[in-house]
Design a protein around this motif. Structure first.
Motif, PDB file in Angstrom:
ATOM      1  N   LYS A   1       0.821  -1.210   0.000  1.00 10.64           N
ATOM      2  CA  LYS A   1       0.000   0.000   0.000  1.00 10.64           C
ATOM      3  C   LYS A   1       0.856   1.262   0.000  1.00 10.64           C
ATOM      4  CE  LYS A   1      -3.505   2.462   2.756  1.00 10.64           C
ATOM      5  NZ  LYS A   1      -4.349   2.426   3.987  1.00 10.64           N
ATOM      6  N   VAL A   2       1.962   1.224   0.763  1.00  5.78           N
ATOM      7  CA  VAL A   2       2.763   2.423   1.002  1.00  5.78           C
ATOM      8  C   VAL A   2       3.698   2.735  -0.164  1.00  5.78           C
ATOM      9  CG1 VAL A   2       4.680   3.293   2.419  1.00  5.78           C
ATOM     10  CG2 VAL A   2       2.619   2.392   3.520  1.00  5.78           C
ATOM     11  N   GLU A   3       4.294   1.734  -0.766  1.00  4.66           N
ATOM     12  CA  GLU A   3       5.380   2.007  -1.702  1.00  4.66           C
ATOM     13  C   GLU A   3       4.955   2.801  -2.940  1.00  4.66           C
ATOM     14  OE1 GLU A   3       7.500  -1.758  -2.135  1.00  4.66           O
ATOM     15  OE2 GLU A   3       8.940  -1.038  -0.630  1.00  4.66           O
ATOM     16  N   PRO A   4       3.784   2.570  -3.517  1.00  2.00           N
ATOM     17  CA  PRO A   4       3.375   3.466  -4.604  1.00  2.00           C
ATOM     18  C   PRO A   4       3.204   4.914  -4.141  1.00  2.00           C
ATOM     19  CG  PRO A   4       2.084   1.439  -4.639  1.00  2.00           C
ATOM     20  CD  PRO A   4       2.838   1.448  -3.346  1.00  2.00           C
ATOM     21  N   ILE A   5       2.728   5.092  -2.908  1.00  2.00           N
ATOM     22  CA  ILE A   5       2.554   6.440  -2.355  1.00  2.00           C
ATOM     23  C   ILE A   5       3.906   7.104  -2.133  1.00  2.00           C
ATOM     24  CG2 ILE A   5       1.762   7.705  -0.303  1.00  2.00           C
ATOM     25  CD1 ILE A   5      -0.538   5.623  -0.140  1.00  2.00           C
ATOM     26  N   VAL A   6       4.880   6.329  -1.661  1.00  2.00           N
ATOM     27  CA  VAL A   6       6.235   6.856  -1.465  1.00  2.00           C
ATOM     28  C   VAL A   6       6.748   7.485  -2.756  1.00  2.00           C
ATOM     29  CG1 VAL A   6       8.647   6.155  -1.088  1.00  2.00           C
ATOM     30  CG2 VAL A   6       6.840   5.313   0.437  1.00  2.00           C
ATOM     31  N   ARG A   7       6.563   6.806  -3.852  1.00  2.00           N
ATOM     32  CA  ARG A   7       7.057   7.301  -5.134  1.00  2.00           C
ATOM     33  C   ARG A   7       6.237   8.496  -5.622  1.00  2.00           C
ATOM     34  NH1 ARG A   7       8.988   2.452  -9.017  1.00  2.00           N
ATOM     35  NH2 ARG A   7      10.239   4.193  -9.776  1.00  2.00           N
ATOM     36  N   GLU A   8       4.934   8.470  -5.354  1.00  2.00           N
ATOM     37  CA  GLU A   8       4.076   9.589  -5.766  1.00  2.00           C
ATOM     38  C   GLU A   8       4.430  10.864  -4.999  1.00  2.00           C
ATOM     39  OE1 GLU A   8       0.234   8.046  -4.934  1.00  2.00           O
ATOM     40  OE2 GLU A   8       0.062   6.924  -6.819  1.00  2.00           O
ATOM     41  N   VAL A   9       4.669  10.741  -3.689  1.00  2.00           N
ATOM     42  CA  VAL A   9       5.004  11.911  -2.878  1.00  2.00           C
ATOM     43  C   VAL A   9       6.367  12.467  -3.291  1.00  2.00           C
ATOM     44  CG1 VAL A   9       5.498  12.708  -0.535  1.00  2.00           C
ATOM     45  CG2 VAL A   9       3.548  11.195  -0.950  1.00  2.00           C
ATOM     46  N   ALA A  10       7.327  11.583  -3.517  1.00  2.00           N
ATOM     47  CA  ALA A  10       8.632  12.052  -3.996  1.00  2.00           C
ATOM     48  C   ALA A  10       8.484  12.764  -5.338  1.00  2.00           C
ATOM     49  CB  ALA A  10       9.597  10.874  -4.110  1.00  2.00           C
ATOM     50  N   LYS A  11       7.682  12.199  -6.219  1.00  2.00           N
ATOM     51  CA  LYS A  11       7.446  12.820  -7.528  1.00  2.00           C
ATOM     52  C   LYS A  11       6.837  14.210  -7.364  1.00  2.00           C
ATOM     53  CE  LYS A  11       6.832  12.809 -12.083  1.00  2.00           C
ATOM     54  NZ  LYS A  11       7.976  12.861 -13.029  1.00  2.00           N
ATOM     55  N   ALA A  12       5.882  14.344  -6.425  1.00  2.00           N
ATOM     56  CA  ALA A  12       5.252  15.653  -6.196  1.00  2.00           C
ATOM     57  C   ALA A  12       6.262  16.678  -5.701  1.00  2.00           C
ATOM     58  CB  ALA A  12       4.106  15.503  -5.200  1.00  2.00           C
ATOM     59  N   SER A  13       7.251  16.230  -4.925  1.00  2.00           N
ATOM     60  CA  SER A  13       8.251  17.162  -4.383  1.00  2.00           C
ATOM     61  C   SER A  13       9.157  17.740  -5.467  1.00  2.00           C
ATOM     62  CB  SER A  13       9.104  16.470  -3.314  1.00  2.00           C
ATOM     63  OG  SER A  13      10.099  15.636  -3.895  1.00  2.00           O
ATOM     64  N   GLU A  14       9.180  17.104  -6.645  1.00  2.00           N
ATOM     65  CA  GLU A  14      10.024  17.609  -7.740  1.00  2.00           C
ATOM     66  C   GLU A  14       9.720  19.072  -8.068  1.00  2.00           C
ATOM     67  OE1 GLU A  14       9.549  15.265 -11.198  1.00  2.00           O
ATOM     68  OE2 GLU A  14      10.227  13.394 -10.271  1.00  2.00           O
TER      69      GLU A  14
ATOM     70  N   ASN B   1      16.769   7.074  -1.260  1.00  2.00           N
ATOM     71  CA  ASN B   1      15.841   6.011  -0.883  1.00  2.00           C
ATOM     72  C   ASN B   1      15.079   5.475  -2.101  1.00  2.00           C
ATOM     73  OD1 ASN B   1      14.317   4.549   1.372  1.00  2.00           O
ATOM     74  ND2 ASN B   1      12.640   5.567   0.301  1.00  2.00           N
ATOM     75  N   ILE B   2      14.661   6.383  -2.981  1.00  2.00           N
ATOM     76  CA  ILE B   2      13.972   5.961  -4.205  1.00  2.00           C
ATOM     77  C   ILE B   2      14.906   5.118  -5.076  1.00  2.00           C
ATOM     78  CG2 ILE B   2      12.876   6.749  -6.339  1.00  2.00           C
ATOM     79  CD1 ILE B   2      11.141   7.196  -3.869  1.00  2.00           C
ATOM     80  N   TYR B   3      16.152   5.559  -5.199  1.00  2.00           N
ATOM     81  CA  TYR B   3      17.133   4.780  -5.971  1.00  2.00           C
ATOM     82  C   TYR B   3      17.368   3.410  -5.342  1.00  2.00           C
ATOM     83  CZ  TYR B   3      21.806   3.053  -7.040  1.00  2.00           C
ATOM     84  OH  TYR B   3      22.864   2.250  -7.355  1.00  2.00           O
ATOM     85  N   GLN B   4      17.590   3.378  -4.033  1.00  2.00           N
ATOM     86  CA  GLN B   4      17.954   2.140  -3.345  1.00  2.00           C
ATOM     87  C   GLN B   4      16.869   1.073  -3.465  1.00  2.00           C
ATOM     88  OE1 GLN B   4      18.743   2.678   0.824  1.00  2.00           O
ATOM     89  NE2 GLN B   4      19.017   0.499   1.222  1.00  2.00           N
ATOM     90  N   HIS B   5      15.619   1.484  -3.288  1.00  2.00           N
ATOM     91  CA  HIS B   5      14.534   0.504  -3.213  1.00  2.00           C
ATOM     92  C   HIS B   5      13.817   0.261  -4.530  1.00  2.00           C
ATOM     93  CE1 HIS B   5      14.677  -0.195   1.115  1.00  2.00           C
ATOM     94  NE2 HIS B   5      14.961   1.091   1.238  1.00  2.00           N
ATOM     95  N   PHE B   6      13.935   1.200  -5.461  1.00  2.00           N
ATOM     96  CA  PHE B   6      13.194   1.057  -6.714  1.00  2.00           C
ATOM     97  C   PHE B   6      14.085   1.090  -7.951  1.00  2.00           C
ATOM     98  CE2 PHE B   6      10.456   3.233  -3.570  1.00  2.00           C
ATOM     99  CZ  PHE B   6       9.540   2.209  -3.367  1.00  2.00           C
TER     100      PHE B   6
END
Length: 419
Positions: A293-306, A344-349
C-alpha cells in the motif's frame, strides 16, 4: 559524508556547544558565529542532539559521541522531564530551570526518538524505559479517539491550550502533518529498538562511561504490540488523511475532523522527508500488505516534491498557492532530506535518475551550505545565492539532526549493500 559528519558537524557541537557551567548544551550560536550563553535551551534541540550523537556512536563507534549522547540523555532526564505531570517542558532557561512549560507533542516525539536511539546504540535500560513512558504520554494525552490522529499541544497540566502552534510560522490548527511526521519517526525507531532487544533477549545498562554492567532485560511482548499497533495506525493516517489524493502532496494543517485548513500549501522539504520516513516505518513494521500500500505512495510523494527542485540540484522550501508566495530560500534541512529521499527511491526502486538527484543536491551542499571555516552548515542561502546570516548557526531549531542523519543514513545504506 563520513568526513563531513565527523569533522564538520559533530566536531562543531563538541567544541562549541557544550555548556560546562550549567550542564548540557548551550542554546544558541547566531548566524555570525557569536555564542549566546544566556539563550533558552529548547527540548527539540536537546532531543535532536541526543539522537545525533547516539546514532553517530552506533554507526561510527567513537567514544566521544557516546559521552556527548550520555550528557544529553542525563540532562533531558534531569531537567526537561516534568517529574510532576509527565512529558517534557518546551524550554528551559540557561541554568536549566523550566521556562516554557507547555507540552508540545512534537517535542515529546523527539525525546522518544533520542531516547530510543540511545537505547539502541548502548542497550541502556533507563533510556528505553523513558522512551516507553513518553510513548504512553503521547498515546494517553494526544491521541484523538473520535477522529483518530494526534493533537498538537496542551498546557503543562494537560489542559486545553489556545495557541497550539509549533512556531510563529505555523497556522493554529489542532493537527498538523509536521507533528504526525515526528511521531511516526520515533514510533518506528522505538518499535525497531524493541524488536532488536526482544531478539537479543537482554540489554546492557550503562550507568557511566566506561562501566558496562550486563543486566538481563526482558522486553514485555505487550509493549511491542502496543507500539506496533500505534505505528500501523499512524501509517494509515498518512496514507488516508494527510496525503492529498489529488496532488500527491502531503497537506499541512487540519481541523480535529481532518478537514484541510490554512489554504493550499505545499512544503517540498516535508514531502521528500515524509516519502522516506513513511517508507522506513513500513519497512520496520515488516508487513508485506502495508508495504504494497505504502510504496506506490512513497514514489508519488517524492514525484510531487520535484516541483521544488532547482536546476542546480537544490530544493526550495515551500509555496502558498492561494497567495502566490513562494519561500525559495534553500534551507539546510531541506537539502539534507532531499538527498536521503532521492537516495531512498534509488535504493529501493532502482531509479537511476533519483540517484543523480541525490548526488546533484549533495554537490550543492558541499559547494554552498557547508561552513568550512567555522564548522556546521549555514541555515540557508537565498534564491539569489547570498548567505542567510540572520538565522542561527546553532539554536532552538538549528540542530545537528537533519544533516548528521543524512550522512549516517547514506553511510549505513551504502555499507549494507557491500558484499
Amino acid at each position: 559524508m563520513q568526513d563531513v559528519v565527523e569533522n564538520n558537524i559533530l566536531r562543531f557541537w563538541l567544541e562549541r556547544m557544550v555548556d560546562h557551567e550549567h550542564g548540557g548544551f548551550y542554546g544558541r550560536i547566531d548566524g555570525h558565529g557569536v555564542l549566546h550563553p544566556e539563550a533558552e535551551k529548547g527540548a527539540v534541540l536537546n532531543a535532536r542532539i541526543l539522537w545525533s550523537f547516539s546514532a553517530a556512536y552506533r554507526v561510527l563507534g567513537n567514544p566521544e559521541y557516546l559521552e556527548a549522547a550520555t550528557r544529553a540523555k542525563d540532562y533531558i532526564i534531569d531537567h526537561f522531564i516534568d517529574k510532576e505531570y509527565g512529558g517534557v517542558y518546551w524550554s528551559l532557561d540557561c541554568e536549566g530551570n523550566p521556562l516554557d512549560t507547555k507540552k508540545q507533542f512534537y517535542a515529546i516525539g523527539f525525546a522518544i526518538y533520542g531516547m530510543s536511539e540511545y537505547a539502541r546504540a548502548t542497550g541502556d535500560r533507563e533510556a528505553l524505559e523513558c522512551a516507553l513512558q513518553l510513548f504512553d504520554c503521547i498515546e494517553e494525552r494526544a491521541f484523538d479517539p473520535k477522529y483518530n490522529g494526534y493533537i498538537e499541544a496542551c498546557t503543562r497540566e494537560w489542559g486545553r491550550i489556545e495557541d497550539m502552534r509549533l512556531s510563529a510560522l505555523d497556522a493554529n490548527y489542532p493537527k498538523s502533518q509536521n507533528t504526525h511526521l515526528h511521531i511516526i519517526e520515533p514510533y518506528a525507531n522505538l518499535y525497531r529498538t524493541l524488536k532488536e532487544f526482544h531478539t537479543a533477549e537482554s540489554c546492557d545498562y550503562v550507568p557511566a562511561i566506561g562501566s558496562v554492567l550486563p543486566i538481563g532485560v526482558t522486553v514485555p511482548h505487550d509493549d511491542i504490540l502496543r507500539v506496533e499497533a500505534a505505528l500501523r495506525n499512524i501509517i494509515d493516517i498518512f496514507t488516508d488523511k494527510i496525503l492529498n489524493p489529488e496532488t500527491h502532496h502531503l497537506d499541512l494543517f487540519f481541523d480535529m475532523d481532518w478537514r484541510r485548513g490554512a489554504g493550499r500549501l505545499e512544503s517540498y522539504g516535508h514531502d521528500i522527508e515524509c516519502s522516506w520516513l513513511i517508507h522506513e516505518a513500513a519497512l520496520v513494521l515488516g508487513d508485506r500488505d502495508v508495504l504494497d500500500k505504502v510504496e506506490p505512495i512513497v514514489r508519488e510523494v517524492a514525484k510531487a516534491s520535484e516541483k521544488g527542485l532547482r536546476p542546480d540540484g537544490s530544493m526550495i522550501h515551500e509555496a502558498n498557492l492561494d497567495t502566490g508566495h513562494v519561500d525559495d530560500d534553500l534551507h539546510w534541512w531541506v537539502q539534507a532530506e532531499n538527498v536521503v529521499g532521492w537516495y531512498n527511491i534509488y535504493q529501493h526502486f532502482g531509479d537511476e535518475e533519483a540517484l543523480q538527484r541525490a548526488l546533484h543536491c549533495w554537490d550543492y551542499i558541499k559547494r554552498y551550505l557547508i561552513d568550512y571555516e567555522n564548522g556546521e552548515w549555514y541555515w540557508s542561502r537565498h534564491a539569489d545565492g547570498t548567505l542567510n546570516l540572520d538565522d542561527d548557526h546553532a539554536g532552538f531549531w538549528k540542530c545537528p539532526y537533519h544533516n548528521s542523519r543524512m550522512c549516517l543514513e547514506i553511510i549505513e545504506r551504502i555499507t549494507s549493500r557491500m558484499p
